[in-house]
Motif scaffolding. Sequence first.
Motif, short mmCIF file in Angstrom:
data_model
loop_
_atom_site.label_atom_id
_atom_site.label_comp_id
_atom_site.label_asym_id
_atom_site.label_seq_id
_atom_site.Cartn_x
_atom_site.Cartn_y
_atom_site.Cartn_z
N GLY A 95 -6.50 -4.28 -4.72
CA GLY A 95 -6.58 -4.27 -3.28
C GLY A 95 -5.31 -4.83 -2.66
N PRO A 96 -5.18 -4.74 -1.33
CA PRO A 96 -3.93 -5.14 -0.67
C PRO A 96 -3.57 -6.61 -0.83
N GLU A 97 -4.55 -7.47 -1.13
CA GLU A 97 -4.26 -8.89 -1.34
C GLU A 97 -4.50 -9.32 -2.78
N CYS A 98 -4.58 -8.36 -3.67
CA CYS A 98 -4.79 -8.63 -5.10
C CYS A 98 -3.44 -8.65 -5.80
N ARG A 157 -14.50 1.71 0.59
CA ARG A 157 -13.43 0.73 0.77
C ARG A 157 -13.88 -0.46 1.62
N SER A 169 -13.56 -6.39 -1.27
CA SER A 169 -12.68 -7.46 -0.81
C SER A 169 -11.24 -7.06 -1.05
N PRO A 170 -10.33 -7.36 -0.13
CA PRO A 170 -8.91 -7.02 -0.36
C PRO A 170 -8.30 -7.78 -1.53
N GLU A 171 -8.98 -8.84 -1.98
CA GLU A 171 -8.46 -9.62 -3.11
C GLU A 171 -8.96 -9.10 -4.45
#
Length: 325
Positions: A142-145, A218, A222-224
């Motif tokens: 994800g975008p914050e992973c 989506r 979670s973004p993480e």
Amino acid sequence: MASSPSIEIEVDDRVVRVSNPDRVYFPESGATKRDLVEYYLAVGDGIVNALRERPCMLHRFPKGLAGDKVHQKRIPAGAPPWLETVRLHFPRWNRTADELCVTELASVIWAVQMSTVEFHPWNSRRTGVEFPDEWRIDLDPGPECDWATVQRVAHVAHEVLDELGAVGFPKTSGGSGLHIYVRIPPDHGFADVRRGALAFAREVERRADGDVTTAWWRKDRSPEELFVDYNQNARDHTIAAAYSVRGVPNARVSAPVRWDEIDHCEPDDFTIFTMPARFAEIGDLHAGIDDEVFDIAPLLEWAERDEAAGAEPPADPESDAAPPA
């Protein structure tokens, strides 16, 4: 700016004319169309092995990365007579497309001449288009992973593959994730392979201490978290091949790696500038994939187990067949 003179590239017993070889494709580094050709020549055995006999969608950048990207299925008129193709049918639109089917390195260089940067093959071959011979495990952060999470989850996936007796062939995605390919016998359709892939993804999710999600929507992720994207095994869903360049500023490559390299590498380690020397030194790390065939029967048993316990089967993908471009 005036166009640079065309050049002729000898590829085995073919000659491929390359126009505008000095056109800059990657403004960050100044890498040109000629540089792209030279890269694919340097990893020729690897890219042909990854694409051989597979329908292949081309991601083209006619003006380089500074311009628009074109997703192209159909081979244009005027292609050389020796270029091989496979005709695909897209039921949703009742349309067909003749896609590139790589059988030799010259067809890769021809595609680069046509401004192709990325090669996205199917996970089936033209002799049995509806029956995949490649199970693809896509570790999609994800975008914050962060990359450390990708590395941790890769080892969980490796552990599960070892327990199954399956040999996985990892590669960086060329983006922020990691792909693992497993050769399978072409005995099942896309629906069964995707169902088995979801069962595997759920097993990784159970073992990954909260790092992984298999949520379809989506909005439910979670973004993480890292999504184990089983949907990449659906019909006409493609991802960048091993050795494919990616359309990103630093010209990253989707690079095969050894399992013991995963903890010590970064996606940016592998570019069109670094990969030729690496390939010359170690060769194609996926060269033996056809010798390691895994029957997905245990995955289908896991799917039956999960569904009996109340798990949902895979949702229908938004589209099992994208319209031909």
